[in-house]
Design an enzyme around this catalytic site. Structure first.
Site, PDB file in Angstrom:
ATOM      1  CG  HIS A  77      -0.376   0.301   2.508  1.00  0.00           C
ATOM      2  ND1 HIS A  77      -0.079  -0.676   3.441  1.00  0.00           N
ATOM      3  CD2 HIS A  77      -0.012   1.478   3.079  1.00  0.00           C
ATOM      4  CE1 HIS A  77       0.426  -0.109   4.519  1.00  0.00           C
ATOM      5  NE2 HIS A  77       0.482   1.188   4.331  1.00  0.00           N
ATOM      6  CB  SER A 224       2.894   1.300   6.477  1.00  0.00           C
ATOM      7  OG  SER A 224       1.676   1.673   7.064  1.00  0.00           O
ATOM      8  CG  HIS A 341     -45.576 -14.196  21.159  1.00  0.00           C
ATOM      9  ND1 HIS A 341     -44.650 -14.460  20.157  1.00  0.00           N
ATOM     10  CD2 HIS A 341     -45.712 -15.365  21.855  1.00  0.00           C
ATOM     11  CE1 HIS A 341     -44.251 -15.715  20.248  1.00  0.00           C
ATOM     12  NE2 HIS A 341     -44.883 -16.282  21.274  1.00  0.00           N
ATOM     13  CG  ASP A 382     -43.540 -11.862  18.145  1.00  0.00           C
ATOM     14  OD1 ASP A 382     -43.404 -11.346  19.273  1.00  0.00           O
ATOM     15  OD2 ASP A 382     -43.996 -13.009  17.958  1.00  0.00           O
ATOM     16  CB  SER A 478     -43.215 -18.783  22.391  1.00  0.00           C
ATOM     17  OG  SER A 478     -44.439 -19.279  21.919  1.00  0.00           O
TER      18      SER A 478
END
Length: 553
Positions: A77, A224, A341, A382, A478
């Site tokens: 890089h 780097s 629920h 839910d 559930s």
């Protein structure tokens, strides 16, 4: 008898070559004058004879390491910009303690050639290494390179060297920094605990990481391309990694990302003449640092089996006044996700307790938060988030489940797992794992609209399942989590909303699809563990390891 000379000359040539290789191996990785052991802080002249300053028009850009008399290893890089490939503007300085100018005895050499891996695209994608061929040989001692099978000691101390531009202590002077090597999975685990998507899973194939000591700044701008080196038992220093990138100058909670030199050893061997690739003792043990970070979605036990007790360390059992009422999933040290629920008509936190993982104790609740748009299961939304009265300590028996981002894939036909009861209305001891097949909203809608279906509309924020095979007795739970595995990482795909998760394809069960609710969850508790989908493994340097590469790669 002339036919005899060929083999004789080949043997003699091989002998000379082997002697040269052995001499190179003896010469490489020998530290110069200085204290018997490296010390944190400024180096002394000649301590690291292979340290290179890679400069453009005389200004320091990156660090590097001499790996042969005409080759310097650094990061790709450093040369990303088009102008950076004008080689006549580049040079390499060896033997200098200063980032700018030349120390006494330093040598500046021009650059004759630059080689980058074909697979390199961006430092974040891996293969971040480059070779600079010097205009003429140098007599400085090179650093040893590892063979492809070399194993480095994760958790042990190695060293990084660089000029560390952000330090105020003797700015621009070459410094030693102790780093502990960190494996790729553990590095990703540490970064994922920052709860920032752009920093999620940064360590890709062909990388490893290095962590500084607590309270110590890690490598920073200008470092780097510099080497991270480890001392072998035979006294040779070997380059374990190349400094690639870091977040905030590599603090303790954000290790520096390194190009794994051993993973790219074959590429280097094909290009660097005269480098010494040091053989490692075969007795070197495998080392792991997996226990140093608890990753979301990691399962350290055997995987699930149909009808068997749950193996999930994130399993939540919601008890209402002492009775098993719903399931859920641990998603952070203090948060559980379940279905809204479950709490209609019973929203007093003091009436609830939560069992977690394989632990026998139960935790109280501090707060119940239901999705504000929830009215009934068939209408969607839910979902509820529960805050535990006290945070839990994560470990082998308690681990959070990973949450998916909105672009997470839940393809039709994918295998998933849910929790069910072995007997209707039974308690905790009856919980068992149930294999299911995932169904998208369209496929699920067709089945619910078919004769025998209940006609319930399947909304975009839902996902359905069909049980695989038949268990002797089973009833869905559930709020129980629907989980699926992506290359070794488990994700929360959904929460059971309505329909029986133990039923076959005629009546699919319906779950709240988690990818659709990332914004809502994040707005309540940013400490939950979201994770990116792991990408396919690939050989470092291959095009597959860099998915953003063009197809011509």
């Amino acid at each position: 008898m002339k036919w005899c000379w060929g083999p004789v000359l080949l043997i003699a040539g091989a002998t000379v070559l082997m002697e040269g290789l052995q001499a190179a191996q003896r010469a490489c990785g020998q530290r110069g004058p200085g204290p018997p052991k490296p010390q944190e802080g400024n180096t002394v002249p000649g301590e690291w004879p292979w340290q290179a300053s890679v400069r453009r028009q005389g200004a320091h850009i990156c660090s590097g390491s001499l790996v042969a008399d005409t080759w310097v290893l650094t990061a790709a890089h450093c040369f990303e910009k088009a102008a950076a490939t004008e080689l006549n503007s580049w040079s390499v300085v060896l033997g200098s303690l200063q980032r700018e100018g030349l120390s006494p005895g330093a040598e500046e050499v021009g650059v004759a050639a630059l080689q980058l891996p074909r697979a390199y695209n961006h430092y974040s994608q891996g293969s971040d290494l480059a070779l600079l061929q010097l205009a003429h040989p140098t007599t400085h001692t090179p650093l040893c390179l590892p063979q492809p099978a070399h194993r480095f000691p994760f958790g042990a101390s190695c060293w990084a060297t660089g000029w560390d531009q952000d330090t105020s202590d003797a700015p621009g002077t070459l410094r030693n920094l102790r780093l502990r090597l960190i494996s790729r999975p553990t590095c990703n685990c540490i970064y994922n605990q920052l709860h920032q998507r752009h920093l999620s899973n940064p360590a890709r194939p062909g990388m490893l990481c290095g962590g500084p000591q607590p309270g110590v700044q890690g490598p920073c701008q200008g470092d780097s391309g510099g080497p991270v080196l480890c001392l072998e038992p035979d006294g040779h220093w070997v380059q374990a990694g190349i400094i690639s990138f870091a977040s905030s100058c590599a603090q303790e909670d954000a290790p520096v990302l390194l190009t794994n030199t051993a993973a790219h050893s074959s590429w280097l061997q094909a290009r660097v003449q005269g480098a010494a690739f040091l053989a490692q003792s075969p007795e070197t043990p495998e080392m792991s640092d997996e226990d140093s970070c608890v990753a979301c979605g990691s399962l350290r036990t055997a995987g699930p089996q149909a009808g068997a007790p749950s193996p999930w360390p994130w399993e939540a059992r919601l008890m209402h006044q002492g009775q098993l009422a719903c399931g859920g999933a641990l998603v952070s040290e203090e948060a559980v996700l379940t279905a809204a629920h479950c709490f209609i008509g019973r929203q007093a936190p003091e009436e609830w307790s939560v069992g977690l993982g394989t632990r026998p104790e139960e935790w109280g609740l501090k707060q119940l938060i239901l999705h504000g748009a929830y009215t009934h299961p068939e209408g969607g939304y839910d979902m509820a988030l529960l805050l535990l009265a006290q945070p839990v300590t994560l470990g082998a028996s308690l681990r959070p489940l990973c949450l998916p981002y909105p672009d997470h894939h839940l393809p039709d036909g994918e295998r998933g797992w849910v929790l069910g009861r072995a007997r209707p209305g039974a308690g905790i001891s009856s919980l068992q794992t149930v294999p299911v097949t995932l169904l998208g909203p369209r496929a699920c809608s067709r089945l619910h609209a078919a004769p025998g279906g209940d006609g319930s509309p399947i909304l975009p924020g839902m996902v359905c399942t069909s049980a695989v095979g038949e268990l002797p007795s089973c009833e869905g739970l559930s709020g129980a989590p629907l989980v699926h595995e992506v290359r070794g990482t488990w994700f929360l795909a959904g929460l059971h909303s309505f329909g029986d998760a133990c039923q076959g394809p005629a009546r699919p069960a319906v779950f709240t699809a988690l990818p659709a609710y990332e914004d809502w969850v994040s707005s309540l508790d940013w400490q939950v563990y979201f994770a990116e989908e792991p990408e396919p493994e690939a050989e470092p340097g291959s095009c597959l390891a860099n998915i953003s590469q063009p197809t011509s790669c």
